[in-house]
Scaffold this active site. Structure first.
Site, PDB file in Angstrom:
ATOM      1  N   ALA A 169     -33.381   3.832 -22.969  1.00 57.13           N
ATOM      2  CA  ALA A 169     -34.470   4.211 -22.065  1.00 57.13           C
ATOM      3  C   ALA A 169     -34.989   5.611 -22.408  1.00 57.13           C
ATOM      4  CB  ALA A 169     -34.019   4.098 -20.614  1.00 57.13           C
ATOM      5  N   CYS A 170     -35.147   6.461 -21.404  1.00 55.54           N
ATOM      6  CA  CYS A 170     -35.766   7.769 -21.619  1.00 55.54           C
ATOM      7  C   CYS A 170     -34.923   8.710 -22.475  1.00 55.54           C
ATOM      8  CB  CYS A 170     -36.078   8.434 -20.279  1.00 55.54           C
ATOM      9  SG  CYS A 170     -37.375   7.601 -19.344  1.00 55.54           S
TER      10      CYS A 170
END
Length: 374
Positions: free
Chosen positions: A155-156
């Protein structure tokens, strides 16, 4: 053991921009349509009327003024509210690969190198365009790079996790260099019809070239240390995936097939996780707060970054110490900290120390301590 360094960086920025004013105008038009179409159910109490958004609300909640996207026509159509991207044939480069190619070529030019100098490609992003073949291998093919490539998703935090993976391979001697690319089409997994998050994301692609320090031909950032950590949480989630058609709701337009988050819990739980992670990483490497000349943080929310910067430095960061780019780019998932690094690192002096940090769904957090040379 070899010493890795970031020798070049690059950013691909889409040509289309959506301002907060445009975004709010479209969202409020959608609200009018929704409330009118569901007037009877709302009147009966079976549905809740949707509320308007506002430019003031968006900026106060995020610090964002605008965002770059691959397509704004669909997003700004209140009857569509998502990007409209051309279907490409299997013989064409994928959109993600095309974006990454631009950023990768800029990183190579920044380092004074060519694709012939690269041994590996890591495509690290929050959402990949397809399950297989790996987008990274497609990027490798487009660049005509020998060696190997693979995709990864944290993800981020994908960019910093990718940097650690590349740095570890270089340290061990298994490769001399790697491109870590982060193509993020966040507009495609954002629910633009949700007032609480419709303003959060934008699109971009970033890339860094990581090499042995002995191979650097100009200014570079020695990677002194990397650290990654994860702690499972459902508070940021997207349930879309290849098993979707096999389940009772099939391919129904379910809200959980787009970005979802419990914002209050995320704010409360992620901030101490990240602050402690950075503090411990610095302490274990003998880095004091006064040693840090620059902090390049994940660009999710200005309030979060202000809080983390103050915790790390023990004071309010001065102008330039903790550069934000989300006012222009919005949250670009894994790419945010790399945009900040690419655009706000050239002014550092030889010997200056900085820290790159990204964090998000997982929960996940990755940090990279670097020192400039040249």
């Amino acid at each position: 053991m070899y010493t890795p360094a970031i020798t070049g960086s690059g950013v691909f920025t889409p040509s289309e921009v959506i301002t907060n004013a445009e975004l709010v105008e479209t969202f409020n038009a959608y609200v009018d349509i929704y409330n009118a179409e569901n007037a009877a159910a709302i009147e009966a109490g079976d549905l809740v009327a949707k509320d308007y958004s506002s430019e003031e609300f968006v900026f106060k909640a995020s610090g964002i003024n605008q965002r770059y996207v691959m397509d704004k026509t669909g997003i700004l159509d209140p009857k569509v509210m998502h990007p409209l991207l051309r279907q490409r044939s299997d013989d064409e480069p994928s959109l993600m690969a095309e974006m990454a190619l631009d950023a990768a070529n800029k990183a190579l030019a920044d380092a004074g190198k060519t694709a012939a100098d690269v041994d590996a490609v890591i495509c690290a992003a929050s959402n990949l365009e397809r399950a297989y073949p790996a987008v990274a291998i497609e990027i490798q093919n487009l660049l005509e790079i020998n060696g190997f490539a693979f995709d990864m998703n944290v993800a981020c935090s994908s960019a910093t996790f990718g940097i650690q993976a590349a740095a570890d391979m270089i340290r061990s001697g298994s490769i001399r260099s790697a491109l870590v690319v982060n193509p993020e089409i966040c507009s495609a997994h954002l629910e633009w019809r949700d007032r609480d998050c419709h303003f959060i994301f934008g699109d971009v692609a970033t890339a860094v070239l990581i090499e042995r320090t002995e191979d650097a031909t100009g200014t570079h950032f020695e990677i002194k240390s990397t650290r990654c950590a994860t702690d499972f949480s459902n508070n940021i989630r997207n349930n879309n995936g290849f098993l979707r058609r096999s389940r009772p709701d099939g391919v129904a337009d379910r809200r959980d097939m787009q970005f979802m988050q419990n914002g209050r819990k995320v704010f409360k739980e992620v901030l101490p996780l990240v602050s402690t992670h950075i503090a411990d990483h610095m302490a274990d490497n003998g880095v004091q707060a006064d040693d840090l000349k620059r902090i390049w943080l994940h660009q999710a929310n200005k309030s979060m970054n202000d809080f983390i910067g103050k915790k790390v430095l023990g004071r309010t960061p001065e102008a330039g110490e903790q550069p934000n780019i989300l006012q222009d780019y919005a949250n670009t998932s894994s790419a945010g900290s790399i945009i900040a690094f690419s655009k706000h690192s050239a002014d550092l002096a030889d010997g200056d120390t900085g820290l790159i940090c990204s964090f998000g769904a997982g929960y996940s957090v990755g940090s990279v301590i670097v020192q400039k040379h040249g």
